[in-house]
Structures are given as C-alpha cells and as structure tokens.
Design an enzyme around this catalytic site. Structure first.
Site, PDB file in Angstrom:
ATOM      1  N   SER A 144      -0.319   1.392   4.345  1.00 17.13           N
ATOM      2  CA  SER A 144      -1.454   2.273   4.637  1.00 17.13           C
ATOM      3  C   SER A 144      -0.920   3.541   5.291  1.00 17.13           C
ATOM      4  CB  SER A 144      -2.423   1.564   5.598  1.00 17.13           C
ATOM      5  OG  SER A 144      -3.376   2.458   6.135  1.00 17.13           O
ATOM      6  N   TYR A 157      -4.452  -3.356  13.264  1.00 17.15           N
ATOM      7  CA  TYR A 157      -4.281  -3.085  11.834  1.00 17.15           C
ATOM      8  C   TYR A 157      -3.168  -2.069  11.596  1.00 17.15           C
ATOM      9  CZ  TYR A 157      -5.075  -1.259   7.157  1.00 17.15           C
ATOM     10  OH  TYR A 157      -4.888  -0.836   5.862  1.00 17.15           O
TER      11      TYR A 157
END
Length: 269
Positions: A144, A157
């Site tokens: 990401s 995350y």
C-alpha cells in the site's frame, strides 16, 4: 503477458473481490491456470465457473481461512504437495482498520497482524524456496502507499504494509539471481470494499486520487513482467511519496493525522 513454467499454476489469495479478483481475472483472460483462495466458497465457485465459460482456462478454487491454524501449510500441500507447482504467487489477502489505536478492538488489531504479517510471511517462505530450487517464479505482494510513512489513525495497518514492502524489497534482491522476481505493489485509494471493512470513508473524504481495481491489477502485472521490485500505481501518489522524503520526518505523520482522523465512519470530528 504472464507466462508460467510448464505444468504450473498461479495462486491468488484474497481472490473473491477487489484487487485480488481483478488480478485473477486478468490472468484468467490470458488462460493462465489458476488456484483461487478466499473464505467465500460460493463466491469463488461462481467466479471460477464464469471464467471457465468465458475464457476457457483451468480455474481451481480453494476455500480457506488463511488465518486459521495450519492454513498456509494446507495451501502448500494442496498445490505443491499435489504436484501443482506454484510459479506465480499473489499475496493479496489482508484488511485495514481506521481509528485511534487505543480505541480499536485489540482482538481485531491482532487479527490484522496475523493475516497481514504472519500469514504473508509464512506464505512467502513456503513458496519461495521451491521457486528458487526450480530457478523460476514470481511473487506479487500487495502492499500500500501507506507503507511509506507512519499513518496515525491507520497506525497498525500502515505498519503492517511497511513490513510487506520492506520484506518484499529484500526478497527481490535475495532471489533475483535464482530466476525469481518478487514485486511489491503499492496502490493508494482503490475502488473496492476495503473501506467498508476498515470502517472508513472513501477517497471522496481525502485529497488522494482513486483508481479502479482493474487499473491496479494491470499496473501490478506489468511491474511483475518487467521484473520490478516496486510499483506505486498512481503518479500523484508517487509524487507525494517523493516529496515526503524531502521534508522533516515529523511532518508527514502530522499531515496524515490531519487527514485520517476524519475518515473513520464513527468519527465525530
């Protein structure tokens, strides 16, 4: 065009929706033999039946909760152990959480680390070794843009994806001399169900650009074909990542906090 070694398959985790489904479908169009992995048996079987009819390829399904004890070993035995060599591994399974660290349920936070870090690491370890022994293979790890900086209100995350990025880049260097490519795919906001699962608002609540899952899949597979270690999918994301490296270390997390404290669905701010 992705070409596998003879008598081998592409294994895609998290293949029932989002980026994983888009990658798997792109491979199905190319008639790459597939093994699709996700928890939803009905969804996987529906996709497999549709793609067999439309594209004529070989598509197998393996419904499996990768967070369950021994799941990766089961995955390995059902592929390599049964004579289906995995020549392409797509590690896409994972999820996010949005909210203040101490206010998120600890059980859910630990489940995120279990899937995003431990299962991911075990999967790389199990499948990389036979690829190197055969001197051929590819691994595409979905990370990401959050991997590039600490992200308050998505702290765990972002940290998990920083791990994915770092390990992927290191493995790329370790394995490339043995004919194996390891690529980290770093999408930003993508039009998937990720935000619903993470409990957050979509790209419209932020200044960041949004891409379709199909466009992200195309970028990832192209990077894999070109034996790239890393691919950030959107040019504007590449720009802010580059700019972030030129600013004091304290500035990007402060900016991220300003944005992401407003994105939880339960936020009162």
């Amino acid at each position: 065009m992705i070409r596998l070694a003879p008598d081998s398959v592409a294994l895609v985790t998290g293949a029932s929706s989002g980026i994983g489904q888009a990658i798997a479908q792109r491979l199905a169009v190319q008639q790459v033999p597939l093994v699709l992995v996700a928890r939803s048996k009905d969804r996987l079987e529906a996709l497999a039946a549709d793609w067999r009819t439309r594209y004529g390829g070989d598509v197998h399904v393996l419904p499996l909760d990768l967070s369950a004890a021994g799941a990766v070993e089961t995955l390995f035995e059902r592929t390599e152990g049964e004579g289906r060599a995995v020549d392409l591994l797509v590690n896409n399974a994972g999820f996010g959480l949005n909210g203040a660290f101490d206010e998120l349920p600890l059980e859910r936070t630990l489940a995120l680390l279990e899937l995003n870090v431990r299962v991911f690491t075990e999967s790389c370890h199990r499948f990389l070794a036979p690829m190197r022994a055969r001197r051929h293979g590819r691994i595409l790890n979905v990370a990401s843009t959050a991997a590039f900086l600490p992200v308050p209100y998505m702290a765990v995350y972002a940290a998990s994806k920083a791990f994915v990025l770092s390990l992927s880049h290191a493995l790329h260097e370790e394995a490339r001399g043995d004919g194996v490519t390891v690529t980290a795919l770093c999408p930003g906001y993508t039009r998937t169900a990720f935000h619903d699962v993470a409990g957050m608002k979509g790209a419209e609540a932020t200044p960041f650009p949004e891409m379709t899952a199909e466009a992200v899949a195309d970028a990832g597979l192209l990077a894999l074909e070109n034996e790239r270690a890393l691919r950030v999918t959107h040019p504007l994301d590449r720009l802010w990542i580059a700019c972030g490296r030129l600013t004091p270390r304290s500035f990007p997390p402060r900016l991220a906090a300003f944005v992401f404290r407003r994105t939880p669905l339960s936020s009162k701010t």
